[in-house]
Design an enzyme around this catalytic site. Structure first.
Site, PDB file in Angstrom:
ATOM      1  CD  GLU A   1     -12.283  -2.161   2.575  1.00  0.00           C
ATOM      2  OE1 GLU A   1     -12.451  -2.249   3.806  1.00  0.00           O
ATOM      3  OE2 GLU A   1     -11.233  -1.731   2.065  1.00  0.00           O
TER       4      GLU A   1
ATOM      5  CG  ASP B   1      -2.171  -0.710   1.117  1.00  0.00           C
ATOM      6  OD1 ASP B   1      -2.582  -0.977  -0.022  1.00  0.00           O
ATOM      7  OD2 ASP B   1      -2.773  -1.029   2.155  1.00  0.00           O
TER       8      ASP B   1
END
Length: 264
Positions: free
Chosen positions: A181, A84
């Site tokens: 998500e 990330d």
């Protein structure tokens, strides 16, 4: 297992075989996850929550991410490492390139950014410089203050259509993967069918090309797990068995079940 590459993941999508992703933050769990058949190790900024004890991912720095990416690399046994880019690490093109280079040098094979269609130029420039990008759509934890909390995204048609368009635009710009998500399962299925690149889900139903969970969540260590989490330690005698159970459940489309998803 043989080294997993973007070509490997693309082949899995084309054959309709599920991709198994799991967060990883250290060498020991990286090696254990690889032994269980996990194909993508996500060095997530979720480390801010599960390792550092913060109430969000926002305090995580690039230096934190590089450190844990290097740790995972040392334990990796053939998985693809996805790292990330943390909060405000890609606000400008220059920041995105410099910070992505830092993570790639630490051992990442691909970086992940949170956002939408506005990331197209960044994704294109990263690809031009040899840095594959995964774009995280839907509930993006780095934007929790904008969303006003952790809420399902894309339930109204306008936002659903914006997400469909963003997914295709980002693929056109050169994104190597998408992660959805907390979006309605039906919307995630549409985007997965439309995209030519792998689409990974978390709280996005069973019809995405693969699944990801936070390691600590799937081991039952979160006292307040999200709806989309399943505790894979239940019924298992040890952690390696739980990791193997997660891999097999994803591979056989037994996880997520309908109760782990969201309706439109």
């Amino acid at each position: 297992m043989p080294d997993v590459t973007l070509t490997t993941l693309q082949g899995l999508k084309q054959r309709g075989e599920k991709i198994v992703m799991l967060t990883s933050y250290d060498a020991t769990f990286a090696a254990a996850s690889c032994a269980a058949g996990v194909e993508v190790l996500l060095v997530g900024d979720s480390l801010g929550n599960v390792l550092q004890g913060h109430d969000s991912t926002l305090p995580v720095s690039v230096a934190d991410m590089a450190y844990h990416t290097a740790c995972v690399k040392r334990g990796n046994r053939g998985a693809l490492i996805l790292a990330d880019l943390p909060f405000m690490a890609y606000a400008t093109l220059g920041q995105a390139l410099d910070n992505s280079a830092t993570l790639m040098r630490a051992g990442a094979h691909m970086v992940k950014l949170e956002g939408g269609a506005w990331l197209c130029e960044t994704v294109q420039r990263l690809a031009e410089n040899g840095i594959p990008a995964c774009v995280h759509l839907g509930l993006t934890p780095q934007s929790v203050n904008v969303f006003g909390g952790y809420k399902v995204q894309g339930r109204d048609e306008a936002r659903a259509q914006a997400m469909r368009e963003a997914a295709l635009a980002l693929e056109q710009a050169g994104a190597a993967m998408l992660l959805l998500e907390c979006v309605p399962s039906s919307l995630a299925a549409e985007i997965t069918r439309a995209a030519g690149i792998p689409v990974i889900g978390i709280g996005a139903g069973v019809d995405t090309d693969g699944q990801v969970l936070v390691l600590h969540d799937m081991l039952g260590l979160n006292p307040r797990p999200a709806k989309f989490v399943r505790n894979f330690m239940r019924g298992q005698s040890d952690i390696p068995s739980a990791l193997a159970a997660y891999t097999q459940a994803v591979k056989h489309a037994q996880f997520p079940a309908p109760e782990h998803g969201f309706s439109a």
